[in-house]
Design a protein around this motif. Structure first.
Motif, PDB file in Angstrom:
ATOM      1  N   ARG A  78      22.337  51.280  34.389  1.00 34.40           N
ATOM      2  CA  ARG A  78      21.444  52.393  34.669  1.00 34.40           C
ATOM      3  C   ARG A  78      20.090  51.799  35.065  1.00 34.40           C
ATOM      4  O   ARG A  78      19.710  50.711  34.615  1.00 34.40           O
ATOM      5  N   TYR A  79      19.350  52.543  35.900  1.00 33.06           N
ATOM      6  CA  TYR A  79      18.133  51.996  36.493  1.00 33.06           C
ATOM      7  C   TYR A  79      16.922  52.910  36.312  1.00 33.06           C
ATOM      8  O   TYR A  79      15.877  52.487  35.834  1.00 33.06           O
ATOM      9  N   ASP A  80      17.040  54.166  36.698  1.00 30.03           N
ATOM     10  CA  ASP A  80      15.882  55.057  36.747  1.00 30.03           C
ATOM     11  C   ASP A  80      15.913  56.139  35.679  1.00 30.03           C
ATOM     12  O   ASP A  80      15.162  57.098  35.752  1.00 30.03           O
ATOM     13  N   ARG A  81      16.757  56.037  34.719  1.00 28.55           N
ATOM     14  CA  ARG A  81      16.809  57.057  33.667  1.00 28.55           C
ATOM     15  C   ARG A  81      17.315  56.422  32.388  1.00 28.55           C
ATOM     16  O   ARG A  81      17.896  55.329  32.389  1.00 28.55           O
ATOM     17  N   GLN A  82      17.068  57.086  31.266  1.00 24.48           N
ATOM     18  CA  GLN A  82      17.566  56.604  29.992  1.00 24.48           C
ATOM     19  C   GLN A  82      19.099  56.717  29.969  1.00 24.48           C
ATOM     20  O   GLN A  82      19.668  57.620  30.582  1.00 24.48           O
ATOM     21  N   PRO A  83      19.756  55.814  29.261  1.00 26.41           N
ATOM     22  CA  PRO A  83      21.223  55.904  29.199  1.00 26.41           C
ATOM     23  C   PRO A  83      21.673  57.184  28.517  1.00 26.41           C
ATOM     24  O   PRO A  83      20.996  57.712  27.634  1.00 26.41           O
ATOM     25  N   VAL A  84      22.805  57.689  28.955  1.00 27.74           N
ATOM     26  CA  VAL A  84      23.411  58.886  28.375  1.00 27.74           C
ATOM     27  C   VAL A  84      24.469  58.439  27.378  1.00 27.74           C
ATOM     28  O   VAL A  84      25.304  57.588  27.688  1.00 27.74           O
ATOM     29  N   GLY A  85      24.433  59.009  26.180  1.00 22.83           N
ATOM     30  CA  GLY A  85      25.392  58.621  25.161  1.00 22.83           C
ATOM     31  C   GLY A  85      26.810  59.036  25.510  1.00 22.83           C
ATOM     32  O   GLY A  85      27.059  59.889  26.365  1.00 22.83           O
ATOM     33  N   SER A  86      27.752  58.437  24.814  1.00 22.54           N
ATOM     34  CA  SER A  86      29.167  58.739  25.022  1.00 22.54           C
ATOM     35  C   SER A  86      29.497  60.130  24.503  1.00 22.54           C
ATOM     36  O   SER A  86      28.984  60.578  23.470  1.00 22.54           O
ATOM     37  N   LEU A  87      30.369  60.836  25.212  1.00 20.50           N
ATOM     38  CA  LEU A  87      30.864  62.122  24.726  1.00 20.50           C
ATOM     39  C   LEU A  87      31.605  61.954  23.396  1.00 20.50           C
ATOM     40  O   LEU A  87      31.648  62.879  22.581  1.00 20.50           O
ATOM     41  N   GLN A  88      32.179  60.777  23.189  1.00 21.07           N
ATOM     42  CA  GLN A  88      32.933  60.543  21.964  1.00 21.07           C
ATOM     43  C   GLN A  88      32.051  60.724  20.735  1.00 21.07           C
ATOM     44  O   GLN A  88      32.509  61.191  19.689  1.00 21.07           O
ATOM     45  N   GLY A  89      30.755  60.394  20.863  1.00 21.99           N
ATOM     46  CA  GLY A  89      29.850  60.567  19.751  1.00 21.99           C
ATOM     47  C   GLY A  89      29.523  62.014  19.459  1.00 21.99           C
ATOM     48  O   GLY A  89      29.131  62.357  18.340  1.00 21.99           O
ATOM     49  N   LEU A  90      29.671  62.888  20.471  1.00 25.37           N
ATOM     50  CA  LEU A  90      29.397  64.309  20.273  1.00 25.37           C
ATOM     51  C   LEU A  90      30.505  65.006  19.490  1.00 25.37           C
ATOM     52  O   LEU A  90      30.237  65.883  18.670  1.00 25.37           O
ATOM     53  N   ASN A  91      31.746  64.644  19.763  1.00 24.54           N
ATOM     54  CA  ASN A  91      32.871  65.315  19.102  1.00 24.54           C
ATOM     55  C   ASN A  91      34.047  64.346  19.012  1.00 24.54           C
ATOM     56  O   ASN A  91      34.998  64.426  19.801  1.00 24.54           O
ATOM     57  N   PRO A  92      33.997  63.399  18.074  1.00 25.56           N
ATOM     58  CA  PRO A  92      35.047  62.372  18.000  1.00 25.56           C
ATOM     59  C   PRO A  92      36.437  62.925  17.732  1.00 25.56           C
ATOM     60  O   PRO A  92      37.438  62.274  18.047  1.00 25.56           O
ATOM     61  N   ALA A  93      36.525  64.143  17.186  1.00 26.84           N
ATOM     62  CA  ALA A  93      37.838  64.726  16.928  1.00 26.84           C
ATOM     63  C   ALA A  93      38.493  65.248  18.188  1.00 26.84           C
ATOM     64  O   ALA A  93      39.700  65.534  18.194  1.00 26.84           O
ATOM     65  N   ARG A  94      37.717  65.391  19.284  1.00 28.12           N
ATOM     66  CA  ARG A  94      38.242  65.963  20.527  1.00 28.12           C
ATOM     67  C   ARG A  94      38.216  64.991  21.709  1.00 28.12           C
ATOM     68  O   ARG A  94      38.693  65.356  22.793  1.00 28.12           O
ATOM     69  N   VAL A  95      37.645  63.812  21.530  1.00 28.60           N
ATOM     70  CA  VAL A  95      37.426  62.915  22.670  1.00 28.60           C
ATOM     71  C   VAL A  95      38.206  61.618  22.498  1.00 28.60           C
ATOM     72  O   VAL A  95      38.143  60.975  21.444  1.00 28.60           O
ATOM     73  N   ILE A  96      38.927  61.242  23.546  1.00 27.90           N
ATOM     74  CA  ILE A  96      39.528  59.914  23.663  1.00 27.90           C
ATOM     75  C   ILE A  96      38.671  59.149  24.669  1.00 27.90           C
ATOM     76  O   ILE A  96      38.558  59.552  25.831  1.00 27.90           O
ATOM     77  N   ALA A  97      38.031  58.069  24.220  1.00 29.94           N
ATOM     78  CA  ALA A  97      37.163  57.281  25.095  1.00 29.94           C
ATOM     79  C   ALA A  97      37.892  56.019  25.535  1.00 29.94           C
ATOM     80  O   ALA A  97      38.475  55.314  24.709  1.00 29.94           O
ATOM     81  N   LEU A  98      37.844  55.756  26.825  1.00 29.87           N
ATOM     82  CA  LEU A  98      38.490  54.578  27.405  1.00 29.87           C
ATOM     83  C   LEU A  98      37.431  53.639  27.971  1.00 29.87           C
ATOM     84  O   LEU A  98      36.492  54.085  28.636  1.00 29.87           O
ATOM     85  N   PRO A 102      40.945  59.994  18.494  1.00 29.55           N
ATOM     86  CA  PRO A 102      41.016  60.704  17.216  1.00 29.55           C
ATOM     87  C   PRO A 102      42.206  60.198  16.412  1.00 29.55           C
ATOM     88  O   PRO A 102      43.254  59.858  16.978  1.00 29.55           O
ATOM     89  N   PRO A 103      42.085  60.155  15.082  1.00 31.31           N
ATOM     90  CA  PRO A 103      43.153  59.562  14.257  1.00 31.31           C
ATOM     91  C   PRO A 103      44.538  60.140  14.510  1.00 31.31           C
ATOM     92  O   PRO A 103      45.534  59.415  14.419  1.00 31.31           O
ATOM     93  N   ARG A 104      44.649  61.435  14.857  1.00 33.55           N
ATOM     94  CA  ARG A 104      45.979  62.028  15.017  1.00 33.55           C
ATOM     95  C   ARG A 104      46.707  61.478  16.233  1.00 33.55           C
ATOM     96  O   ARG A 104      47.940  61.590  16.315  1.00 33.55           O
ATOM     97  N   VAL A 162      49.681  53.719  19.812  1.00 37.16           N
ATOM     98  CA  VAL A 162      50.195  52.419  19.370  1.00 37.16           C
ATOM     99  C   VAL A 162      51.691  52.305  19.656  1.00 37.16           C
ATOM    100  O   VAL A 162      52.184  51.258  20.109  1.00 37.16           O
ATOM    101  N   GLU A 163      52.444  53.378  19.426  1.00 38.52           N
ATOM    102  CA  GLU A 163      53.889  53.343  19.691  1.00 38.52           C
ATOM    103  C   GLU A 163      54.171  53.204  21.183  1.00 38.52           C
ATOM    104  O   GLU A 163      55.097  52.470  21.586  1.00 38.52           O
ATOM    105  N   GLU A 164      53.397  53.895  22.028  1.00 39.39           N
ATOM    106  CA  GLU A 164      53.561  53.730  23.473  1.00 39.39           C
ATOM    107  C   GLU A 164      53.328  52.276  23.876  1.00 39.39           C
ATOM    108  O   GLU A 164      54.072  51.712  24.681  1.00 39.39           O
ATOM    109  N   LYS A 165      52.315  51.677  23.286  1.00 38.04           N
ATOM    110  CA  LYS A 165      52.027  50.278  23.598  1.00 38.04           C
ATOM    111  C   LYS A 165      53.146  49.372  23.099  1.00 38.04           C
ATOM    112  O   LYS A 165      53.595  48.472  23.817  1.00 38.04           O
ATOM    113  N   ARG A 166      53.612  49.604  21.881  1.00 41.17           N
ATOM    114  CA  ARG A 166      54.649  48.755  21.296  1.00 41.17           C
ATOM    115  C   ARG A 166      55.920  48.757  22.134  1.00 41.17           C
ATOM    116  O   ARG A 166      56.568  47.712  22.311  1.00 41.17           O
ATOM    117  N   LEU A 167      56.271  49.936  22.668  1.00 42.30           N
ATOM    118  CA  LEU A 167      57.505  50.052  23.442  1.00 42.30           C
ATOM    119  C   LEU A 167      57.334  49.578  24.882  1.00 42.30           C
ATOM    120  O   LEU A 167      58.318  49.364  25.584  1.00 42.30           O
TER     121      LEU A 167
END
Length: 503
Positions: free
Chosen positions: A291-311, A330-332, A338-343
């Protein structure tokens, strides 16, 4: 490219039948066939006569005779200090084309001298010395037990470092146990989408225009992908509500390809939408580090971690060749990912995971980001000055962050015609339509103003100046507009104030 084997290269497979006639003739025939079929490439080094004789269990004199015969026939060549190598076969000869050589037969279009492809970092600035240090430290510090198969979720050390970094730099709130290490962004996206499908989500909304092929990946995971328009404030959440989707994938920090940031009210509306529909937001944290001309914008994951998958990944902060990324979920959803990755795979290389953790912990990663941020800022400034001089003010958008910008073309200009004309001048770029849903582009009655997406991460300041001038010439050819001497003088004056490095 010729593979330069050391010390004559690895062993050469030649199968001999000691009951089927002279061994020298068998060796000759098999070497000729390997060269004709391109299993041995041009200029590839062959074993020494002594080494090949030992491998095949024949006398050295037999191999010397074989090499002399093939040398006389033009199949191999020999030079003092270079050893014996496969000769370059004539293109019109009886050589069968190997699959890897098909690119050489492609159309003789001019190679790009200036490549404005988006999403490519400055490959000349990759911190290879620091990476070498990190790999060396990882090799020294890993225990014997850690050299086996990894935890299915990935290196615990890297997961702790990534989540601590995300909390500190991106205002997130993920924990190591909610993180899965993957081999890059796309693998993480594929695992996340497959997991959403298993949780009963059937439709996902994607930005239009947006990153290429995300709709293809979504459909491969069994989801119905629908487009949602993007305007000057980011994804249109009102239109999102009309789609019936329960998941959305977006690039909120620096939208690909328009370059806009998701506005504060849109961020709040998006989180509210997710709660309303029991939905999921997949956040591609694209370009958030620059970022150059503005303050950084926080991650959406921090706003609602139960609803956001951050990549996230290091493909743009370090290099695509360091194929490491992460999913903060989110934990659920974590067991399913992990199972998708394992397989699907055995995971990313453990040494590389440990090296990345050490690189980030040591401060070398942040030092690299600070350095390349200034490089990109200088290139962005040259791009802005050249674009304003060539096309007029207000034509370049999305410059506050990231490594790409959107250049608005004059009304009535054909993106495809400009891209094609520029390619004949050695300049590569993509039109905005290249990033749109095909069905949405056909159905929309009032198409977007023409524009080009210009990545400036892996082009020098000199190349940027050259490329913009070529694009301006391509537009003039189509519109028959005269060149603007006043604008050119302004560009030259602006560029004199900067130090440029010729390519």
């Amino acid at each position: 490219m010729t593979v330069e084997w050391a010390r004559g290269g690895p062993d050469l497979l030649v199968a001999l039948d000691r009951d089927a006639g002279p061994l020298g003739i068998q060796i000759q025939d098999q070497l000729r066939a390997a060269i004709r079929d391109r299993r041995l490439g041009a200029r590839e080094r062959l074993p020494s006569t002594r080494r090949l004789a030992e491998l095949l269990g024949v006398s050295r004199g037999t191999v010397v005779d074989v090499y002399q015969q093939l040398l006389a026939e033009g199949y191999i060549e020999a030079a003092a200090g270079s050893g014996t190598r496969v000769a370059a076969m004539p293109s019109g000869g009886p050589v069968r084309q190997a699959p890897g050589d098909l690119a050489a037969l492609s159309s003789p279009s001019r190679a790009a001298v200036v490549d404005f492809e988006y999403g490519i970092p400055d490959l000349g600035s990759v911190p290879l010395t620091d990476w070498t240090w990190a790999v060396s430290e990882a090799t020294r510090s890993l225990t014997t037990a850690e050299l086996g198969d990894e935890d299915p979720a990935g290196s615990r050390h890297l997961r702790e470092v990534v989540t601590a970094y995300h909390r500190r730099v991106r205002s997130g709130c993920a924990a190591a146990q909610d993180t899965v290490v993957v081999s890059g962004f796309r693998q993480g996206l594929a695992f996340a989408l497959a997991t959403l499908a298993q949780h009963g989500i059937q439709r996902i909304a994607l930005e239009d225009p947006g990153p290429r092929e995300h709709d293809v990946i979504a459909r491969r995971a069994g989801l119905d992908a629908v487009p949602v328009p993007v305007d000057d404030h980011g994804l249109d959440v009102g239109r999102l509500r009309e789609t019936g989707a329960r998941a959305v994938l977006l690039t909120p920090a620096h939208q690909c390809p328009t370059g806009v940031a998701l506005g504060p009210s849109r961020r709040r509306d998006l989180v509210a939408w997710a709660d309303e529909v029991d939905g999921v937001i997949i956040e591609d944290d694209y370009d958030a580090e620059f970022r150059y001309d503005r303050q950084p914008v926080g991650s959406l994951q921090g706003l609602n971690p139960a609803r956001v998958i951050a990549l996230g990944s290091v493909s743009k902060t370090l290099a695509p060749a360091i194929r490491l990324g992460w999913v903060l979920a989110p934990p659920r959803f974590v067991p399913g990912i992990v199972e998708e990755k394992r397989l699907s795979c055995r995971g990313a290389p453990g040494l590389d995971q440990e090296a990345l953790a050490l690189l980030m912990e040591s401060g070398r990663f942040d030092r690299h980001l600070r350095r390349v941020r200034e490089i990109y800022r200088a290139r962005r400034d040259v791009l802005a000055a050249e674009a304003e001089a060539a096309f007029g003010p207000g034509r370049l958008h999305g410059l506050a962050a990231g490594c790409h910008a959107l250049l608005r073309l004059p009304d009535g200009t054909s993106e495809r015609a400009v891209v094609a004309t520029a390619a004949t001048m050695g300049v590569r770029g993509n039109g905005l339509d290249h990033y749109r849903f095909a069905a949405a582009a056909e159905a929309e009655p009032a198409p977007r103003p023409p524009a080009l997406v210009l990545g400036f991460g892996n082009v020098s300041e000199h190349q940027i100046s050259r490329g913009i001038r070529a694009l301006a010439a391509a537009v003039r050819r189509q519109t028959h507009a005269p060149a603007g001497p006043t604008q050119r003088a302004e560009a030259q004056a602006a560029l004199k104030r900067r130090t440029t490095t010729p390519a």
